[in-house]
Design an enzyme around this catalytic site. Structure first.
Site, PDB file in Angstrom:
ATOM      1  CG  HIS A 185      -1.687   1.275   1.305  1.00 50.16           C
ATOM      2  ND1 HIS A 185      -2.761   1.538   0.475  1.00 50.16           N
ATOM      3  CD2 HIS A 185      -1.490   2.387   2.029  1.00 50.16           C
ATOM      4  CE1 HIS A 185      -3.187   2.745   0.731  1.00 50.16           C
ATOM      5  NE2 HIS A 185      -2.442   3.297   1.669  1.00 50.16           N
ATOM      6  CD  GLU A 428      16.500 -14.471 -21.614  1.00 53.72           C
ATOM      7  OE1 GLU A 428      16.762 -13.533 -20.862  1.00 53.72           O
ATOM      8  OE2 GLU A 428      15.533 -15.238 -21.418  1.00 53.72           O
ATOM      9  CG  ASP A 452      19.605 -13.304 -18.490  1.00 52.98           C
ATOM     10  OD1 ASP A 452      20.428 -13.416 -17.571  1.00 52.98           O
ATOM     11  OD2 ASP A 452      18.374 -13.416 -18.325  1.00 52.98           O
ATOM     12  CB  CYS A 499      12.022  -6.769 -23.187  1.00 54.27           C
ATOM     13  SG  CYS A 499      12.652  -8.454 -23.169  1.00 54.27           S
TER      14      CYS A 499
END
Ligand code: PEP
Ligand code: MG
Length: 567
Positions: A185, A428, A452, A499
């Protein structure tokens, strides 16, 4: 002195500590004779509780915290749900305090033992309800954050919705907590209010004093305690730069991602859980290029079942309203250990039993439920599936075979799904680079995982300080690998994204433009900056830089060329 915690909400805040400590709630459990009078005392407290809830939720809603307001309003409903148990305990002779205490503890333990993360999170709400009710019954004043002076850095064990209802954003320079992760929270609140926050700072309560000056660097997860004048000057400049840059980037919201001459790219974001979609949309990303599903499996005692995963994937697909989401199947092992899988201890975990290797080995217990959940969710939006750590085409074929079996199963069960779902691979590993031409004939898309790929290509672990100098995206070996992968993808007309963190590296963006990358997938906070940088280049200029860089022989030469590159 610098201390580390979790970077939960970006930005820099400089201010004085105000410790927010809950008053201790102590009472003596008594046996009551006049249970009727005790029931009335309880009923009055409930009335007060509900009134206060509505006051707080109105305050929260006023500052735009719709979600928090709903959470608070839910407290009234939850209390009502526990009412019978509490009243029964009073009728049995417990005082109202003990009845509330016992009943809430019972529900807290029930929620905490639930397998679904979302249900477990409800335990925090019941804790909050218990504290609030006991305070009302005992006449203890609420902690009031609304009264803090401008320039306050709030320090708390953890922030609860009721504690923060009256928070005045402009008076709070930063937030530090001892507990709570990126989805707690406290973190959600800090991000919603755009207050820099560092969470899970160990022993912060013991270490820091009221009124002490600190710097909260919520971008890097650092707290600078007792800063020197130079620290203050440095961070004041950084803070100004951060705010100016953030403001200036706002103009890129709503624009398409294109180079100066109008060549378009897809710009999407990386997420770790369904709630991150909010930031994806706020930063105007065009979808999600990497949903790291391992976060759904972490910090719990057993794996999420098909149903829970289905709900999570469906939520992302629905919340993205038709924008694409690439969901990466479970990438565990290596640095991502999940205790309940009891993976064997390995000499060399990065080269061992991980990601797709583990999933294919555990097809029935682990992979099938995930793939089934993904296929079912594919009926609700634009979901694509991505396989991590691929090293040979057999792995992709094996995944597709399982998918096709599940598709037949779903068809028999009359469950909707997208039969044409795209299945892509992460590039990767050097092996995937070297067979990119083969993979391109069978994968629907590629996404280059530079994090990676750099490590495996350079055979250097970034965590090992003796060799970390080798771990760099500027190495010619890494750049050649990426150029080769993109060329293979282009040859087969396969979309190729990136990515890993290098996708958002400002100095390398012209190279990715020149190589022909089609999709950039970056952290939500980097989306607009990436769009801006892409817009500043023409393909012709990017090609010039790329030519020079690809002729360089060393990492230092590459860095030098990029440093002097002009668009
Ligand atoms: C990568 O390796 O670049 C990647 C995006 O995956 P992760 O960082 O989750 O390993
Ligand atoms: Mg990876």
């Amino acid at each position: 002195m610098k201390y580390l915690g979790i970077a939960a909400s970006a930005g820099i805040g400089i201010g004085q500590i105000v410790k927010i400590e809950e008053h201790s709630i102590e009472y003596e459990a008594r046996n009551v004779e006049d249970t009727q009078a005790e029931l009335e005392r309880y009923a009055k407290a409930v009335e007060r509780f509900c009134e206060k809830t509505l006051q707080m939720s109105a305050q929260v809603r006023k500052r735009g915290g719709e979600k928090d307001a709903e959470i608070l309003e839910g407290h009234n409903v939850m209390l009502e749900g526990m009412q019978d148990n509490i009243e029964d305990a009073i009728r049995d002779g417990s005082c109202a305090e003990a009845a509330v205490d016992m009943t809430c503890d019972f529900f807290i333990s029930v929620f905490l033992s639930a397998p679904e993360e979302l249900t477990r999170q409800r335990a925090a709400d019941v804790k909050d309800i218990k504290t609030r009710m006991l305070k009302i019954l005992l006449g203890i004043e609420d902690v009031d954050i609304s009264g803090v002076e401008p320039g306050t850095v709030i320090l708390a064990k953890e922030l609860t919705p009721s504690m923060t209802a009256g928070i005045i954003k402009d008076n709070v320079a930063g937030i530090i907590t001892e507990q709570g992760g990126i989805t707690s929270h406290s973190a959600i609140l800090a991000r919603a209010l755009e207050i820099p926050a560092v969470l899970s700072m160990k022993s912060a309560f013991e270490m820091l004093e009221d009124k002490q000056t600190v710097i909260v660097d919520g971008t890097n997860g650092e707290v600078i305690v007792a800063p020197t004048d130079e620290d203050i000057d440095l961070y004041t400049v950084r803070r100004r730069e951060y705010l100016e840059a953030k403001k200036a980037l706002g103009k890129y919201i709503g624009r398409s991602t294109q180079t100066a001459e109008g060549r378009c790219f897809e710009l999407v974001a990386n997420i770790g859980n369904p709630n991150d979609v909010k930031q994806v949309l706020e930063n105007d990303a065009e979808g999600v290029g990497l949903f790291r599903t391992e976060f759904l499996f972490m910090d719990r005692d057993k794996m999420p079942d098909e149903e829970e995963q289905f709900e999570a994937y469906k939520k992302v697909a629905v919340d993205l309203k038709g924008r694409p989401v690439i969901v990466r199947t479970l990438d565990v092992g290596g640095d991502k250990q999940i205790p309940y899988f009891e993976m064997p201890k390995e000499e060399n975990p990065f080269m061992g039993y991980r990601a797709v290797r583990f999933c294919l080995d555990k097809a029935s217990e682990v992979y099938r439920p995930q793939l089934r959940a993904l296929l079912r969710a594919s009926a609700y939006g634009n979901i694509k599936i991505m396989v991590p750590m691929v090293t040979c085409v057999d792995e992709l074929r094996a995944v597709k075979k399982i998918l096709s079996e599940i598709m037949d199963e779903l068809e028999r069960e009359d469950i909707p799904f997208n039969r044409n779902i795209e299945v892509g691979v992460m590039i990767e590993t050097p092996a995937a680079v070297l067979i990119a031409d083969i993979l391109a004939t069978e994968a629907d898309f590629f996404s280059i995982g530079t994090n990676d790929l750099i490590g495996y290509t350079m055979a250097a672990d970034r965590g090992n300080s003796k060799v970390s100098y080798l771990y760099s995206q500027y190495n010619p070996a890494v750049l050649r690998a990426i150029e080769h992968v993109i060329a293979c993808a282009k040859n087969e007309n396969v979309p190729v994204g990136m990515c890993g963190e290098a996708a958002a590296d400002p100095s390398l963006i012209p190279l990715w433009i020149s190589f022909g990358l089609t999709e950039f997938s970056v952290n939500p906070a980097s989306v607009l900056r990436t769009r801006k940088i892409i817009s500043e280049w023409t393909t012709a200029k990017a090609n010039e830089i790329s030519l020079a860089v690809m002729n360089a022989q060393t990492r230092d030469e590459v860095v030098e060329i990029l440093k002097n590159a002009e668009n």
